[in-house]
Design an enzyme around this catalytic site. Structure first.
Site, PDB file in Angstrom:
ATOM      1  N   CYS A 119      20.140   4.517  -2.548  1.00 30.08           N
ATOM      2  CA  CYS A 119      19.037   5.282  -3.135  1.00 30.08           C
ATOM      3  C   CYS A 119      19.336   6.774  -3.038  1.00 30.08           C
ATOM      4  O   CYS A 119      19.096   7.530  -3.982  1.00 30.08           O
ATOM      5  CB  CYS A 119      17.733   5.014  -2.387  1.00 30.08           C
ATOM      6  SG  CYS A 119      17.312   3.293  -2.239  1.00 30.08           S
ATOM      7  N   ASP A 143     -12.610  -1.062   4.897  1.00 30.16           N
ATOM      8  CA  ASP A 143     -12.234  -1.358   6.283  1.00 30.16           C
ATOM      9  C   ASP A 143     -11.929  -0.098   7.075  1.00 30.16           C
ATOM     10  O   ASP A 143     -11.846  -0.144   8.302  1.00 30.16           O
ATOM     11  CB  ASP A 143     -10.978  -2.224   6.313  1.00 30.16           C
ATOM     12  CG  ASP A 143     -11.216  -3.581   5.716  1.00 30.16           C
ATOM     13  OD1 ASP A 143     -12.252  -4.175   6.050  1.00 30.16           O
ATOM     14  OD2 ASP A 143     -10.382  -4.035   4.921  1.00 30.16           O
ATOM     15  N   CYS A 175      17.810   3.389   1.421  1.00 32.94           N
ATOM     16  CA  CYS A 175      19.194   3.070   1.778  1.00 32.94           C
ATOM     17  C   CYS A 175      20.117   4.165   1.257  1.00 32.94           C
ATOM     18  O   CYS A 175      19.693   5.068   0.544  1.00 32.94           O
ATOM     19  CB  CYS A 175      19.603   1.731   1.184  1.00 32.94           C
ATOM     20  SG  CYS A 175      19.650   1.764  -0.609  1.00 32.94           S
ATOM     21  N   ASP A 178      -7.185  -3.764   5.169  1.00 34.28           N
ATOM     22  CA  ASP A 178      -6.462  -2.983   4.178  1.00 34.28           C
ATOM     23  C   ASP A 178      -7.364  -2.190   3.242  1.00 34.28           C
ATOM     24  O   ASP A 178      -6.937  -1.225   2.646  1.00 34.28           O
ATOM     25  CB  ASP A 178      -5.565  -3.893   3.337  1.00 34.28           C
ATOM     26  CG  ASP A 178      -6.364  -4.695   2.333  1.00 34.28           C
ATOM     27  OD1 ASP A 178      -7.461  -5.152   2.711  1.00 34.28           O
ATOM     28  OD2 ASP A 178      -5.908  -4.863   1.206  1.00 34.28           O
ATOM     29  N   ASP A 236      -9.576  -8.670   8.300  1.00 33.98           N
ATOM     30  CA  ASP A 236     -10.235  -8.597   7.013  1.00 33.98           C
ATOM     31  C   ASP A 236      -9.645  -9.748   6.189  1.00 33.98           C
ATOM     32  O   ASP A 236      -8.624 -10.319   6.569  1.00 33.98           O
ATOM     33  CB  ASP A 236      -9.919  -7.241   6.376  1.00 33.98           C
ATOM     34  CG  ASP A 236     -10.388  -7.161   4.946  1.00 33.98           C
ATOM     35  OD1 ASP A 236     -11.543  -7.543   4.697  1.00 33.98           O
ATOM     36  OD2 ASP A 236      -9.609  -6.737   4.085  1.00 33.98           O
TER      37      ASP A 236
END
Lengths: 742, 60
Positions: free
Chosen positions: A43, A633, A40, A629, A448
């Site tokens: 930041c 995988d 943003c 993830d 998964d």
């Protein structure tokens, strides 16, 4: 992280980043840092203002679009690590961004396209202004001298613009012809060049009709389509590159003389000694030589309970060191590492993907020959029925102009840009340019388990049975640790008043220990607190022991993502097959499958078996979306037709996936499929519009009825219609579930 | 009709001005970070201003 940097000898590090730091005049060094958590304006401000206050830093400029900050500092006063540490103290994780990853040529190309758009837009507006006057002149009393003046002015504006703005098409067409291929740009270039040349000839003759406006507007529209396509690919490429940079996290190498140096991970060699502070990822496969700790291996194995490691334990790259400092020796067996096996599998899986051809490319294979045949035969037929070559040529040019794929060239890119923008707003990052097209065809989703259907972190299940004072004590202890179970306890007891603890110590591999009112309190493993005779509850657990009192048990479970049940049910309602494919134990997988009403599940699948399973499904004619993830995988993510992974996934999985979604919900999976399907139907609608337009306009053009005025109106309106149609995707939204069922 | 002799050059000149302005803004990097630029306009301080954080928090 900060701790390890403080311990690092800063003087030596300049060499390890050599080649990545740009030296500028005046003794300044410059480098880009990737800051993924910058999201943003606040930041940006914090980073820019915070960095320039740091000693030695001269300038900092953030770029929110690519999540990077360019920093320049005085050579010798500041270092790469110093800047990184400064960013971390501001609250942002930062990674040096390897400039080799930055695609300078791509940026130059997109700027060239923008310039071409500007120039063709300028020319189109002004030539159109003149043309409209000429067309109006047909109905009033414009004399031929004024008309010729206008034509000459148009030529003066249009010809240089065509030469400049047409280059992207001309070059592409030329290289295609040189390779004896056909592409969409050949008929486009032909139309633009012929139209301009013929118009110039007509202007010299003082004739009535010229097509300068058509050739520049054509270029203008086509360039917009080209730019949008490029912007979308660029954004996808940027996402992929940022992920690539994330891997290059620094490792702390211990030199022969005992000094510690921060180096990029890829310079590590077997037998190097590496220091891993608690909270850091282990940079390479290796053996522990000093220290004890818990290691979070969830990304590698799908197992959510941390593994205890001591001397001689094997640890793997990408796993997270939780509780104690470790020194590891990088192992030599390069081809036997888990990572390289996964890389091999991924490479093999990649080959299955090559056959996919994008819709637009398939279309252009048909399009180019058809247009040439139409224009050529128009020319011949007019000659044969006795028209002069001039009239025949002008009619053929009209056919070329009218068939030029304005609407077609806009139909796909506009929809894709709108769709990927929509996905981005929903926290879904599109990483591969053809991901949307692949996604639209999905009829089977393979999930998964750990970290995908579940949120991958343990949460307390028996919190209600535990006395508040025990809970408060456990939370006070737990909040001092990185261990996920301890953190879960701390979270559960966050609202309670924590007791004052003296001297909390973490005993790596066992738990937390502290003094309370002269008594020893412990939170940790069952053997450690002396409760080893109690029956196992089948999941992870922690024990709290106060001196000699009976220990209290905290039981945990990996919870499903909040909306997992709804999302899976929603997918099933859409007629999409759902499957569960996990590396975890059978009981755990069966439990999750029954909760989600997934009938096809498989447990204890190794990466190789996951791929085989997907291949079997493919052989049955399924189009698979793989959602996963873990590191295990990653090969399956590449083997599937299209893939998604959550933002919490292993870096390598995020890199393998076509889409990455943020947040704690599973909703993005359904959202992604919905958006992709909607985008595809809009693309087909747009093709429909373009086809209808051509079906009407081509016969008119071939019969010689198309004047420049009609061509301009027809082209602009068909382009407008497809654009407006694509924009509908922006608005259509919130009740996507309802719409799907409707 | 003689008005055209004046108006057409004027129109072309003004359009050209816009074109040059765009090309300049492109060259000076103003299109490099569209997302960031849309947020930057909300900050009204210069970097040298030490009190900026206080002034930011003050209600308007």
């Amino acid at each position: 992280m900060t701790l390890s940097h403080a311990q690092t000898v800063l003087a030596q590090d300049a060499d390890s980043w050599a080649g990545q730091v740009r030296r500028t005049t005046g003794g300044l060094e410059e480098m880009e840092f990737l800051v993924p958590s910058m999201h943003c304006g606040g930041c940006m401000r914090t980073i820019e203002n915070g960095l320039v206050k740091v000693e030695g830093i001269k300038a900092a400029r953030t770029n929110l679009s690519v999540r990077r900050v360019a920093v320049s500092w005085e050579q010798g006063v500041q270092t790469v690590e110093g800047v990184q540490a400064a960013l971390e103290s501001l609250g942002f994780d930062a990674t040096p961004f390897d400039p080799r990853l930055a695609m300078g040529s791509e940026k130059a190309r997109s700027q060239q396209l923008l310039r071409a758009i500007a120039i063709s837009g300028f020319a189109a507006a002004n030539v159109m202004l003149l043309s409209v006057s000429v067309w109006a002149g047909f109905f009033s009393d414009m004399d031929t001298i004024t008309r010729d003046l206008f034509h000459w002015l148009s030529a003066l504006i249009a010809l240089p613009a065509v030469v400049y703005a047409g280059r992207p098409f001309f070059y592409s067409a030329a290289s295609a012809l040189k390779a004896r291929r056909m592409n969409m740009d050949v008929p486009i270039s032909l139309a633009v060049i012929l139209a301009s040349a013929a118009s110039l000839a007509e202007t010299i003759r003082g004739a009535e009709h010229v097509y300068f406006d058509a050739s520049v507007t054509l270029l203008f529209f086509l360039l917009i389509g080209r730019y949008l396509d490029m912007a979308m690919r660029g954004r996808a490429g940027e996402a992929a590159r940022n992920l690539l940079a994330l891997r290059a996290i620094a490792a702390t190498k211990i030199m022969a003389d005992g000094s510690r140096v921060s180096v990029p991970v890829d310079v590590l060699r077997p037998d190097d000694r590496v220091f891993v502070a608690p909270g850091m990822r282990i940079p390479a496969d290796g053996t522990v030589v000093e220290g004890a700790s818990d290691v979070d291996t969830s990304l590698l194995s799908g197992e959510s309970v941390p593994e205890q490691v001591t001397q001689h334990s094997q640890v793997f790259a990408g796993t997270l060191n939780l509780s104690g400092p470790l020194q590891i020796v990088v192992t030599a067996a390069k081809d036997d590492t888990v990572l390289s096996e996964i890389a091999r599998l991924m490479e093999a899986a990649e080959q299955g993907r090559a056959g996919f051809v994008r819709l637009a490319d398939r279309l252009s294979r048909v399009y180019a020959p058809v247009v040439h045949i139409l224009a050529g035969s128009t020319f011949l037929v007019w000659l044969l029925i006795g028209a002069g070559w001039h009239q025949a040529l002008m009619t053929a040019v009209a056919v070329l102009i009218i068939t030029c794929p304005c609407a077609l060239a806009l139909a796909v890119p506009v929809v894709q840009v709108v769709a990927s923008g929509r996905l981005l707003r929903h926290g879904i990052l599109l990483k591969s340019a053809d991901g949307l097209e692949r996604m639209a065809k999905v009829d089977c989703v393979v999930f998964d388990k750990t970290g995908t259907l579940t949120d991958g972190t343990a949460s307390l299940v028996n919190g209600d049975d535990i006395r508040p004072e025990d809970m408060a004590l456990a939370a006070a202890l737990g909040s001092q640790s990185h261990h996920p179970l301890a953190l879960a306890v701390a979270k559960a007891g966050a609202g309670l008043a924590h007791p004052e603890l003296g001297a909390v110590a973490e005993v790596p591999g066992f738990g937390m220990e502290a003094r309370l009112d002269g008594k020893t309190v412990r939170l940790g493993r069952r053997e450690w607190v002396g409760a080893s005779d109690v029956v196992d509850h089948g999941g992870p657990e922690l024990w709290l022991a106060v001196a000699d009192a009976a220990p209290v048990r905290f039981m945990f479970k990996d919870r499903l993502r909040k909306d997992a049940v709804e999302v899976v049910a929603h997918l099933q309602r859409l007629g999409i097959e759902t499957r569960l494919l996990s590396g975890d134990r059978k009981a755990a997988v069966e439990h999750v499958a029954s909760q989600l009403k997934i009938s096809d599940w498989r447990a204890e699948a190794r990466p190789q078996e996951k791929i085989e399973c997907l291949e079997n499904l493919k052989a049955q004619g399924r189009t698979i979306l793989m959602v996963g993830d873990g590191l295990n995988d990653a090969p399956a993510l590449r083997a599937a037709h299209v893939s998604m992974s959550p933002g919490s996934a292993a870096d390598i999985s995020q890199r393998a996936a076509d889409f990455v979604f943020q947040g704690d919900n599973l909703g993005p999976v359904a959202d992604g499929i919905w958006t992709a399907r909607r985008a595809r139907s809009l693309v087909f609608q747009n093709f429909g519009v373009a086809f209808t337009y051509n079906a009407v306009a081509i016969p008119l053009a071939a019969l010689g009825y198309v004047t420049p005025l009609i061509a301009a109106v027809a082209m602009s309106s068909s382009s407008l219609i497809v654009t407006v149609n694509a924009l509908r995707l922006r608005r259509s939204n919130k009740d996507m579930a309802k719409k799907d069922e409707a | 009709m003689t008005a055209l002799l004046l108006l057409i050059p004027v129109a072309l000149f003004l359009g050209g001005l816009g074109l040059v302005a765009f090309l300049w803004s492109l060259k000076s990097g103003q299109y490099d970070d569209l997302e960031g630029a849309s947020r930057r306009i909300l900050h009204d301080e210069s970097l040298d201003d030490e009190d900026e954080e206080d002034s930011q928090d003050r209600p308007l």
